[in-house]
Scaffold this active site. Structure first.
Site, PDB file in Angstrom:
ATOM      1  N   TYR A  77       9.873  -6.314   0.535  1.00 39.84           N
ATOM      2  CA  TYR A  77      10.459  -7.227   1.519  1.00 39.84           C
ATOM      3  C   TYR A  77      11.309  -6.456   2.524  1.00 39.84           C
ATOM      4  O   TYR A  77      11.526  -6.913   3.640  1.00 39.84           O
ATOM      5  CB  TYR A  77      11.240  -8.346   0.823  1.00 39.84           C
ATOM      6  CG  TYR A  77      10.344  -9.122  -0.110  1.00 39.84           C
ATOM      7  CD1 TYR A  77       9.306  -9.887   0.400  1.00 39.84           C
ATOM      8  CD2 TYR A  77      10.463  -9.014  -1.481  1.00 39.84           C
ATOM      9  CE1 TYR A  77       8.420 -10.545  -0.435  1.00 39.84           C
ATOM     10  CE2 TYR A  77       9.586  -9.669  -2.328  1.00 39.84           C
ATOM     11  CZ  TYR A  77       8.565 -10.425  -1.804  1.00 39.84           C
ATOM     12  OH  TYR A  77       7.688 -11.060  -2.634  1.00 39.84           O
ATOM     13  N   ARG A  82      -7.161   2.163 -10.381  1.00 43.30           N
ATOM     14  CA  ARG A  82      -6.531   2.690  -9.174  1.00 43.30           C
ATOM     15  C   ARG A  82      -5.995   4.091  -9.467  1.00 43.30           C
ATOM     16  O   ARG A  82      -6.003   4.531 -10.605  1.00 43.30           O
ATOM     17  CB  ARG A  82      -5.401   1.776  -8.733  1.00 43.30           C
ATOM     18  CG  ARG A  82      -4.247   1.754  -9.705  1.00 43.30           C
ATOM     19  CD  ARG A  82      -3.150   0.785  -9.334  1.00 43.30           C
ATOM     20  NE  ARG A  82      -2.357   1.248  -8.219  1.00 43.30           N
ATOM     21  CZ  ARG A  82      -1.090   0.855  -7.999  1.00 43.30           C
ATOM     22  NH1 ARG A  82      -0.507   0.003  -8.803  1.00 43.30           N
ATOM     23  NH2 ARG A  82      -0.421   1.306  -6.978  1.00 43.30           N
ATOM     24  N   ARG A  83      -5.507   4.767  -8.435  1.00 40.37           N
ATOM     25  CA  ARG A  83      -4.813   6.056  -8.564  1.00 40.37           C
ATOM     26  C   ARG A  83      -5.617   7.046  -9.391  1.00 40.37           C
ATOM     27  O   ARG A  83      -5.082   7.744 -10.244  1.00 40.37           O
ATOM     28  CB  ARG A  83      -3.460   5.875  -9.257  1.00 40.37           C
ATOM     29  CG  ARG A  83      -2.574   4.900  -8.585  1.00 40.37           C
ATOM     30  CD  ARG A  83      -1.297   4.754  -9.379  1.00 40.37           C
ATOM     31  NE  ARG A  83      -0.170   4.760  -8.482  1.00 40.37           N
ATOM     32  CZ  ARG A  83       1.084   4.779  -8.861  1.00 40.37           C
ATOM     33  NH1 ARG A  83       1.386   4.823 -10.125  1.00 40.37           N
ATOM     34  NH2 ARG A  83       2.048   4.790  -7.989  1.00 40.37           N
ATOM     35  N   HIS A  90      10.044  -3.908  -6.185  1.00 42.36           N
ATOM     36  CA  HIS A  90       9.437  -5.061  -5.516  1.00 42.36           C
ATOM     37  C   HIS A  90      10.222  -5.553  -4.311  1.00 42.36           C
ATOM     38  O   HIS A  90       9.626  -5.765  -3.256  1.00 42.36           O
ATOM     39  CB  HIS A  90       9.075  -6.197  -6.453  1.00 42.36           C
ATOM     40  CG  HIS A  90       8.108  -7.117  -5.757  1.00 42.36           C
ATOM     41  ND1 HIS A  90       6.779  -6.818  -5.618  1.00 42.36           N
ATOM     42  CD2 HIS A  90       8.288  -8.250  -5.043  1.00 42.36           C
ATOM     43  CE1 HIS A  90       6.181  -7.739  -4.871  1.00 42.36           C
ATOM     44  NE2 HIS A  90       7.075  -8.613  -4.523  1.00 42.36           N
ATOM     45  N   HIS A 116      -4.868  -5.060  -2.245  1.00 42.08           N
ATOM     46  CA  HIS A 116      -3.823  -6.012  -1.828  1.00 42.08           C
ATOM     47  C   HIS A 116      -2.818  -5.353  -0.890  1.00 42.08           C
ATOM     48  O   HIS A 116      -2.573  -5.826   0.206  1.00 42.08           O
ATOM     49  CB  HIS A 116      -3.112  -6.557  -3.070  1.00 42.08           C
ATOM     50  CG  HIS A 116      -1.724  -7.054  -2.824  1.00 42.08           C
ATOM     51  ND1 HIS A 116      -1.464  -8.218  -2.132  1.00 42.08           N
ATOM     52  CD2 HIS A 116      -0.511  -6.540  -3.133  1.00 42.08           C
ATOM     53  CE1 HIS A 116      -0.155  -8.392  -2.050  1.00 42.08           C
ATOM     54  NE2 HIS A 116       0.450  -7.393  -2.643  1.00 42.08           N
ATOM     55  N   PHE A 117      -2.257  -4.219  -1.316  1.00 39.32           N
ATOM     56  CA  PHE A 117      -1.110  -3.753  -0.510  1.00 39.32           C
ATOM     57  C   PHE A 117      -1.522  -3.027   0.766  1.00 39.32           C
ATOM     58  O   PHE A 117      -0.686  -2.856   1.652  1.00 39.32           O
ATOM     59  CB  PHE A 117      -0.079  -2.977  -1.353  1.00 39.32           C
ATOM     60  CG  PHE A 117      -0.516  -1.680  -1.951  1.00 39.32           C
ATOM     61  CD1 PHE A 117      -0.842  -0.601  -1.146  1.00 39.32           C
ATOM     62  CD2 PHE A 117      -0.539  -1.508  -3.325  1.00 39.32           C
ATOM     63  CE1 PHE A 117      -1.209   0.605  -1.695  1.00 39.32           C
ATOM     64  CE2 PHE A 117      -0.908  -0.303  -3.894  1.00 39.32           C
ATOM     65  CZ  PHE A 117      -1.242   0.758  -3.067  1.00 39.32           C
ATOM     66  N   HIS A 118      -2.795  -2.672   0.890  1.00 40.28           N
ATOM     67  CA  HIS A 118      -3.207  -2.177   2.212  1.00 40.28           C
ATOM     68  C   HIS A 118      -3.297  -3.319   3.227  1.00 40.28           C
ATOM     69  O   HIS A 118      -3.263  -3.073   4.434  1.00 40.28           O
ATOM     70  CB  HIS A 118      -4.513  -1.398   2.125  1.00 40.28           C
ATOM     71  CG  HIS A 118      -4.310   0.015   1.634  1.00 40.28           C
ATOM     72  ND1 HIS A 118      -4.341   0.358   0.314  1.00 40.28           N
ATOM     73  CD2 HIS A 118      -4.030   1.164   2.313  1.00 40.28           C
ATOM     74  CE1 HIS A 118      -4.089   1.654   0.178  1.00 40.28           C
ATOM     75  NE2 HIS A 118      -3.894   2.163   1.364  1.00 40.28           N
TER      76      HIS A 118
END
Lengths: 547, 156
Positions: A229, A439-440, A225, A376-378
């Site tokens: 950042y 997902r995946r 995680h 979310h992460f795209h």
């Protein structure tokens, strides 16, 4: 604060930074094409059979590792090297170490490339044991991480040298951001270092018989995680310290900008259990603690939203803009680097909110491991990070290559298309996720697909196609800039000044108290949980290579 | 240190928003009967049926409308992969993996968890609505991941 004008990087530094960027973008190109194939697979069109790839999951492994690890890490290494030397107006402490770092990371990358492209490491980006990859994959990744730590060492030595020569002065802002980023990352990398060096590498070499999958996974998320950042803070370096200048304005609040970077050092770290909410074997209490700290790490991003938007407004007003909102029209929308970053921010706001959903202890139950998560992460790494790095490349590559940007309008179209494509694709993914689509997963071949899912899959495919066109335009612009751009010696490096000259409290210009605070917080929020997991660990899982 | 009044306001509002969200999450975790997998549930942990182990699957009727299912996940299927129960049944699932990581999500329910070798997952759900509930693997487990699924048939 000193505005850096006239300092020219040494030729060797320029070549080094260009080399990092070249490797980063070459991998991004492959990663984007594979993303296109995934979108098509979900829409029922199998493109894998026309390639050398064995199957969807090999492509997915390459897509994740190239885009999220290789593109980011190599671009960040180049960009941080640039920001450090340019803002301190001095070369790195050791040029030899800089090049050694580059070649070490590149050697590691070649091992990773080989393992992935030959289907020896189709374990996806998370490499969850007991899925096992070829040892070259793990060793290669470790070399890349060691490279980033050497970059940290070189930057720290450079900074200490600068402080000796400039007693009593504030650290110039971009260098300050670079140090915060690398120090946070240095602490975060402990988890993956232990996991790879003590568990996965000996296990994949056959020196040990088994691993404990839960311990391995917990160590991964210790780093996994904060890694996000590590992708985000270089973006904030651009948004805080460069973008205001591109907008024609100044940095609205220097102390709060520094505070935001420093807050990330303690708050980025003890949050990994929010990826493991649904793991049996991890105590519910520690999961809840991590859930609340994850809310805490939302704060520095809220600070960023205010300060960055206020800085942009100062630009709009400095350019003659008036009124409550009419100043927006005065912003330099014809500058693709500026426009791309503002568009990236808009989608990043949605990405932040969907991140809060994921981090919410109970709501996560609905979206865990569904398409909502890539939705979310795209928006975060795929837009905030990728689009900002593209925007940075639009001035950094011209500066390094001494060529004017070729095709400003094409670059504007490219930025708009990335925004539109991502909005469509991420909408499809989030929607699918809320309907329970995993997902995946090679959805195009899954037997349990429901008819009502198909519209969302088509959104994903269309969005992916638009993104691919955008990606191609990006490479056209950069290649044409390097080959055909008009020669120019005076490409400007945008460095923003603070709106107000002010003295700042000592703790906003020193890292030590924040590092100590981070260590204490990690020990409290992770220490007992990890100690307990290790004390009852049962390293009994042999490796599996079902790919 | 100078902070603009608007920015002060913004920071306060942000903190309040996060606190409200935090309270909402805490309340939801206590009131909706949501079960987050927790604690240490090793195969030998206490509080589990002695035969809730990764070796053998079983379905057991504890009483009218009360069932326990010991379910095994392996590449690339669940065992059992079809379960028939009457409407209104409360089922407790024990989940094990015999090989790599798996996951399970039972569509239309609150049951979702990781299935980790060496751990036992537990979840309970009451099936009030008749119909077919598909469950599927939601963690990548190799080439056949996308065919790994099963169904629960709730008879009305």
């Amino acid at each position: 604060m000193a505005v850096t004008g006239g300092y020219q990087l040494q030729r060797g530094d320029k070549r080094l930074i260009l080399a990092y960027i070249f490797i980063a973008l070459a991998h991004l190109a492959v990663g984007i094409l594979l993303g296109f194939m995934q979108g098509m697979q979900h829409a029922g069109i199998d493109l894998y059979k026309y390639t050398f790839l064995a199957h969807y999951y090999q492509g997915l492994s390459i897509h994740g590792v190239y885009n999220a690890l290789v593109f980011t890490t190599f671009f960040i290494a180049g960009f941080l090297h640039f920001a450090m030397t340019y803002s301190l107006k001095r070369p790195m402490h050791s040029t030899k170490l800089s090049w050694f770092t580059f070649w070490l990371m590149t050697a590691g990358l070649i091992m990773v490339d080989w393992a992935l492209l030959t289907n020896r490491a189709s374990v996806l980006y998370t490499s969850y044991a007991p899925l096992q990859a070829h040892p070259a994959y793990y060793i290669g990744l470790v070399l890349v991480v060691v490279g980033t730590l050497l970059l940290l060492a070189n930057c720290l030595l450079t900074y200490l040298g600068w402080r000796r020569d400039h007693p009593g002065q504030k650290t110039p802002l971009p260098a300050f951001g670079v140090l915060a980023t690398l120090i946070m990352w240095g602490m975060a990398s402990v988890g993956i270092a232990v996991q790879f060096i003590f568990l996965l590498i000996p296990w994949s070499l056959g020196l040990t018989d088994g691993v404990d999958p839960l311990v391995s996974r917990t160590l991964f998320w210790f780093t996994g995680h904060p890694l996000v950042y590590f992708w985000l803070l270089p973006v904030y370096i651009s948004w805080y310290f460069m973008l205001p200048k591109q907008a024609g304005g100044k940095l609205f609040s220097e102390p709060l900008a520094r505070l935001a970077f420093l807050l990330f050092i303690p708050l980025s770290l003890p949050v990994g259990f929010h990826h493991q909410f649904l793991d049996p074997g991890v105590s519910t209490g520690y999961k809840a603690v991590h859930a609340f700290i994850t809310f805490g790490v939302f704060m520095p991003s809220m600070l960023t939203a205010f300060t960055v938007l206020a800085s942009i407004e100062s630009g709009g007003r400095a350019r003659g803009g008036k009124g409550r909102l009419a100043w927006i029209k005065s912003l330099p929308w014809n500058d693709p680097s500026f426009t791309a970053q503002v568009l990236a921010m808009l989608l990043f706001a949605l990405g932040g909110i969907s991140g809060l959903v994921n981090a919410s202890f109970t709501v996560n139950l609905v979206v865990h491991n569904t398409m909502f998560v890539p939705g979310h992460f795209h928006l975060t790494v795929g837009t905030a990070t990728a689009m900002t790095f593209m925007a940075v490349a639009y001035w950094l590559v011209p500066y390094l290559a001494k060529r004017k940007l070729w095709g400003r309008r094409v670059a504007l179209v490219q930025s708009a298309l990335w925004f539109i494509g991502m909005a469509i694709m991420s909408r499809g993914m989030s929607w699918a996720g809320l309907m329970g689509v995993p997902r995946r997963t090679a959805l195009g071949s899954a037997p349990y697909v429901l008819p009502e899912w198909l519209t969302a899959f088509n959104w994903m495919a269309v969005g992916g196609a638009v993104l691919t066109i955008s990606g191609l335009l990006f490479f056209v612009v950069l290649i044409m800039t390097v080959l055909r751009g008009q020669r120019a010696e005076d490409i400007e490096v945008p460095l923003a000044e603070p709106l107000q000259e002010e003295t700042i409290p000592w703790y906003l210009d020193r890292f030590r108290p924040w590092v100590i605070g981070a260590a204490v917080l990690v020990l409290m929020a992770y220490g007992p949980a990890i100690a307990q997991l290790v004390s009852i660990s049962n390293p009994a899982s042999p490796g599996f290579m079902p790919y | 240190m100078h902070i603009h009044p608007y920015e002060r306001l913004w920071i306060r509002l942000s903190v309040i928003m996060l606190i409200v969200f935090g309270i909402a999450i805490a309340l939801s975790s206590l009131t909706f009967g949501i079960e987050i997998p927790g604690a240490t549930r090793r195969a030998v942990a206490t509080g589990l049926p002695v035969d809730a182990t990764p070796e053998q699957s079983w379905i057991r009727e504890l009483g009218p409308g009360r069932y326990e299912v010991n379910m095994i996940a392996r590449m690339w299927g669940f065992d059992p992969n079809e379960i028939r129960i009457p409407k209104g049944s409360t089922v407790t699932f024990y989940l094990h993996s015999q090989d790599v990581l798996h996951g399970i999500k039972i569509r239309g329910t609150t049951v979702s968890m990781m299935v980790i070798p060496g751990q036992v997952g537990r979840a309970t759900y009451t099936f009030d609505e008749p119909g077919e509930y598909i469950f599927l693997c939601h963690e990548y487990c190799g080439l056949g991941h996308h065919v790994m699924s099963g169904k629960i048939i709730v008879e009305g």
